[in-house]
Enzyme design. Structure first.
Site, PDB file in Angstrom:
ATOM      1  N   HIS A 212      33.631  43.746  35.127  1.00 19.66           N
ATOM      2  CA  HIS A 212      33.042  44.711  34.119  1.00 19.66           C
ATOM      3  C   HIS A 212      31.673  45.401  34.810  1.00 19.66           C
ATOM      4  O   HIS A 212      31.832  46.526  34.785  1.00 19.66           O
ATOM      5  CB  HIS A 212      32.794  43.882  32.666  1.00 19.66           C
ATOM      6  CG  HIS A 212      32.506  45.185  31.843  1.00 19.66           C
ATOM      7  ND1 HIS A 212      32.987  45.802  30.996  1.00 19.66           N
ATOM      8  CD2 HIS A 212      31.284  45.468  31.570  1.00 19.66           C
ATOM      9  CE1 HIS A 212      32.530  46.656  30.119  1.00 19.66           C
ATOM     10  NE2 HIS A 212      31.103  46.372  30.627  1.00 19.66           N
ATOM     11  N   GLU A 213      30.942  44.395  35.050  1.00 21.13           N
ATOM     12  CA  GLU A 213      29.566  44.819  35.214  1.00 21.13           C
ATOM     13  C   GLU A 213      29.574  45.802  36.947  1.00 21.13           C
ATOM     14  O   GLU A 213      28.599  46.306  37.111  1.00 21.13           O
ATOM     15  CB  GLU A 213      28.577  43.481  35.511  1.00 21.13           C
ATOM     16  CG  GLU A 213      28.222  42.903  34.085  1.00 21.13           C
ATOM     17  CD  GLU A 213      27.945  43.909  33.163  1.00 21.13           C
ATOM     18  OE1 GLU A 213      27.175  45.012  33.204  1.00 21.13           O
ATOM     19  OE2 GLU A 213      28.165  43.820  31.757  1.00 21.13           O
TER      20      GLU A 213
ATOM     21  N   HIS B  87      30.352  49.205  36.352  1.00 18.85           N
ATOM     22  CA  HIS B  87      28.828  50.065  36.219  1.00 18.85           C
ATOM     23  C   HIS B  87      28.248  49.942  37.322  1.00 18.85           C
ATOM     24  O   HIS B  87      27.628  51.091  37.733  1.00 18.85           O
ATOM     25  CB  HIS B  87      27.971  49.167  35.156  1.00 18.85           C
ATOM     26  CG  HIS B  87      28.593  49.328  33.786  1.00 18.85           C
ATOM     27  ND1 HIS B  87      29.064  50.252  33.142  1.00 18.85           N
ATOM     28  CD2 HIS B  87      28.721  47.877  32.628  1.00 18.85           C
ATOM     29  CE1 HIS B  87      29.594  49.731  31.606  1.00 18.85           C
ATOM     30  NE2 HIS B  87      29.258  48.382  31.852  1.00 18.85           N
TER      31      HIS B  87
END
Length: 454
Positions: free
Chosen positions: A21-22, A25
């Site tokens: 997920h990170e 980003h």
């Protein structure tokens, strides 16, 4: 599986999904030329830290593993040197900020697609959708289904495996729809029956929907002879081995494997005395079936499978394998179906059609992580894909503090032509925090309730 193995499986799952997920980003921020100051897996005190890359980004693993974050250069969080103002997150166009924020959930979905596509290319043996005799009075019995019927299609959509049948019935049960099943009986006759699920209770979707409907997998009678024993399971701990024939359970004669399974399922965490035959000699062993949740029911398991005669698997199993393009297509479709199903479940919870008891917290997720890891790597990566989809859906909800809340702000900015005010964002953060705390409270309550009441 012991508590240490469950904790390890849970932490590994968290670590993988947080990084995925990170990293979404992070990578899109880099592509948009935004300076990334820190990439953290976990919150709180850093346990390990190192700096990498041209921007000397700080990479760290922190003490509290329930989440992570990517910290970017931003004037709202500290002074920014004039030479680097063009690299600050808050100075980017709304579309760049939107792309950076949405990348996290999209990477969760992409991870699931890759997992499912890889499994489809690897090829898995799956049960054919052959039905056992439905329970009298069940929806399946009322529809006219019988033992030996093979389900070929549901509403004209081809069905090749038991898992596809389960998923399609679960979706129809949630929507309370009537579905048409095309079946082939043992004599080769095709027929179409209507399975009316309009009366299916929505609160039972957490249980085995097929069992509630009356659809059960066909299993030819097998002798109660062990064919495989799972390492670390109750059977191995009790000293059982492949080839052992079960004669009696607490003095009750056991004639078939199904009868043995029924006895085990009915005795979770309860000692059971088995009389077995091994190499012509009779002996007695005591076994304690491990408790496991099957929907809302507590059942016993010992980690053993039956010995199967030659040709048994060919009749009941089919190997599902696809080429790269078809595998990716099916991976996308499966990820989409699960994401939409999750949103429908949340929607029905909000309007009260489905109980909030279906909301799970970290304890239940850890339990599933441990169980799937014990079942093997295929089950474990499938579990990771499912949780990754859930994480992506959750983060896209328009709740401040989540990615979806930021996306909501950016959508308002596009419509109004200017960013939302700091006051509005502050109020939103408070509302978002309250909503998340309520959801967490429900999830923890449900976890504790499952632990204490089964």
């Amino acid at each position: 599986m012991n508590i240490v193995q469950t904790i390890i499986a849970f932490i590994v799952a968290l670590g993988v999904l947080i990084v995925v997920h990170e990293y979404g980003h992070y990578i899109v921020a880099r592509l948009c030329r935004v300076k990334v100051l820190r990439f953290s897996v976990g919150f709180g005190r850093p346990l390990a830290t190192w700096r990498l890359g041209p921007d000397r980004t700080e990479w760290s693993v922190a003490a509290i593993p329930f989440g992570g974050y990517v910290k970017m250069l931003d004037e709202r969080e500290g002074e920014v040197a004039p030479a680097e103002l063009h690299r600050a997150f808050n100075r980017q166009s709304v579309w760049k900020r939107f792309a950076i924020v949405v990348a996290g959930p999209l990477f969760n979905f992409a991870f699931a697609v890759l997992v499912y596509a890889g499994l489809f290319m690897y090829g898995l043996p799956e049960a054919r959708p052959i039905l056992a005799e439905p329970a009298a009075g069940s929806m399946a019995a009322q529809a006219g289904l019988h033992a030996g019927d093979t389900v070929r299609a549901i509403d004209s959509e081809a069905i090749t495996t038991w898992q596809e049948l389960r998923w399609r019935i679960l979706q129809a049960a949630l929507q309370r729809e009537a579905v048409k099943l095309e079946t082939l009986d043992e004599r080769g006759h095709l027929s179409t029956v209507t399975l009316d699920l309009r009366g299916f209770p929505s609160n039972d979707v957490e249980s085995d929907a097929l069992e509630r409907v009356g659809l059960r997998l066909y299993r030819p009678p097998l002798p109660a002879v062990l064919g495989q024993v799972v390492a670390g399971g109750a059977a191995e701990k009790a000293g059982l081995a492949a080839g052992d024939r079960v004669l009696r359970a607490d003095g009750t004669p056991i004639d078939t494997w199904e009868a043995f399974v029924n006895v085990i399922r009915a005795r979770p965490d309860t000692p059971l005395t088995l009389t077995i035959e091994r190499a012509g000699a009779t002996r007695t062993v005591e076994i304690v079936p491990e408790a496991a949740n099957a929907g809302t029911t507590r059942i016993g398991r010992i980690g053993a499978g039956p010995r199967q005669p030659d040709g048994y698997a060919d009749k009941l199993l089919i190997r599902v394998q696809h080429g790269p393009l078809e595998a990716v297509t099916r991976g996308v479709a499966k990820t989409w179906d699960i994401a939409v199903f999750s949103l429908k479940m949340l929607g029905k919870m909000l309007v009260g059609e489905i109980s909030w008891r279906h909301l799970s917290g970290p304890v239940t997720i850890a339990d599933f992580a441990g169980q799937s890891a014990q079942m093997g790597w295929i089950s474990y990566v499938t579990f990771l894909a499912l949780i990754s989809i859930s994480l992506g859906v959750l983060n896209l909800l328009p709740i401040p503090l989540l990615d979806g809340g930021h996306l909501m702000y950016y959508a308002i900015e596009v419509i109004k032509g200017r960013p939302v005010s700091e006051r509005f964002m502050e109020l939103g953060q408070r509302v978002g925090l309250a909503l998340l705390l309520v959801m967490m409270a429900f999830a923890f309550y449900n976890d504790l309730n499952r632990l204490l009441t089964g």
